[in-house]
Design a protein around this motif. Structure first.
Motif, short mmCIF file in Angstrom:
data_model
loop_
_atom_site.label_atom_id
_atom_site.label_comp_id
_atom_site.label_asym_id
_atom_site.label_seq_id
_atom_site.Cartn_x
_atom_site.Cartn_y
_atom_site.Cartn_z
N UNK A 27 0.81 -1.21 0.00
CA UNK A 27 0.00 0.00 0.00
C UNK A 27 0.85 1.26 0.00
N UNK A 28 2.14 1.12 0.20
CA UNK A 28 3.04 2.27 0.27
C UNK A 28 3.88 2.42 -0.99
N UNK A 29 3.44 1.87 -2.08
CA UNK A 29 4.22 1.97 -3.31
C UNK A 29 4.41 3.42 -3.74
N UNK A 30 3.45 4.28 -3.36
CA UNK A 30 3.56 5.68 -3.74
C UNK A 30 4.59 6.42 -2.91
N UNK A 31 5.04 5.81 -1.84
CA UNK A 31 5.97 6.49 -0.93
C UNK A 31 7.42 6.06 -1.11
N UNK A 32 7.66 5.02 -1.89
CA UNK A 32 9.03 4.53 -1.97
C UNK A 32 9.29 3.85 -3.31
N UNK A 33 10.51 4.00 -3.79
CA UNK A 33 11.00 3.22 -4.91
C UNK A 33 11.55 1.93 -4.28
N UNK A 34 10.86 0.83 -4.52
CA UNK A 34 11.21 -0.40 -3.81
C UNK A 34 12.58 -0.94 -4.20
N UNK A 35 13.04 -0.62 -5.40
CA UNK A 35 14.39 -1.03 -5.76
C UNK A 35 15.41 -0.31 -4.89
N UNK A 36 15.17 0.96 -4.64
CA UNK A 36 16.08 1.73 -3.78
C UNK A 36 15.98 1.23 -2.34
#
Length: 240
Positions: A27-36
């Protein structure tokens, strides 16, 4: 005789919390670049294991803390397997919580050479306080924590203490919540006899039965993780 093993401690208190945060992280995809985030977590975890293992082994050898009979499955270089596993699980737990609360990277924060020197000096000052506390047996554990923390804090604050200050509210929440949770479960583990903190090497100060040294330890280690992840995201953002 302990009523709980170290493996059971992980199964009851660490893994469920980690699973819950993992389940809600999408649900937090808008808050973070998951690769980073994943790259930052990998770096933090490798450093946590490499830097903590010899320190942990030293304090175990000194008798700063001991483990209950038959509470650990085995040892790696004198450190219980379960403790080494905790060096991996805690960064994951705290990183996932950080993603939930830290928000997007803030732009426009400048960090000068003077700022880098000031940050390094502040971190080294923490380490020097720790070294001074090592001179007294009752403050050995507290001194060991601060002396061990100083170099890491010096590096992190040199990289970007101004940015950490800019997002200090988010950082505080990211550090405090997992620290408070780990205080509670640490107290439960001590009560169950999984491990015992030496009275010889501690001040005797405690909150609800939890030695203040343990409280400081979790705040410091969660600062390492939160600041590391926050700064990693900020640095990558600036490069881009």
């Amino acid at each position: 005789m302990s009523s709980l093993t170290y493996v059971q401690f992980h199964a009851l208190y660490v893994l469920p919390a980690l699973a819950a945060l993992t389940a809600t992280a999408h649900r937090r995809r808008d808050r973070a670049d998951w690769r980073v985030v994943a790259s930052g977590l990998a770096v933090v975890t490798v450093l946590a294991v490499a830097y903590t293992l010899p320190w942990d082994r030293l304090l175990i050898g000194m008798g700063v803390w001991t483990y209950g009979a038959e509470t650990v499955a085995g040892r790696l270089w004198g450190v219980p397997y379960e403790e080494v596993l905790f060096f991996v699980l805690q960064p994951a737990l705290t990183t996932l919580w950080t993603v939930h609360v830290v928000g997007p990277v803030v732009s426009g924060v400048e960090h000068s050479r003077r700022d880098r020197l000031a940050g390094a000096a502040a971190g080294l000052a923490v380490g020097l306080v720790g070294l001074a506390l090592l001179a007294s047996r009752p403050t050995t554990y507290l001194g060991a924590i601060l002396a061990w923390a100083g170099p890491v804090l010096a590096i992190q604050w040199a990289v970007g203490w101004r940015y950490l200050w800019r997002v200090r509210g988010r950082v505080a929440v990211a550090v405090f919540v997992p620290s408070a949770y780990l205080w509670v479960v640490d107290r439960l583990a001590i009560r169950a006899g999984v491990w015992t903190i030496s009275e010889t090497y501690t001040t005797g100060l405690a909150v609800a039965g939890l030695p203040v040294e343990e409280m400081v330890f979790f705040v410091v280690t969660n600062c390492f993780v939160v600041q590391g992840v926050v700064l990693f995201r900020w640095v990558v953002h600036r490069w881009r």
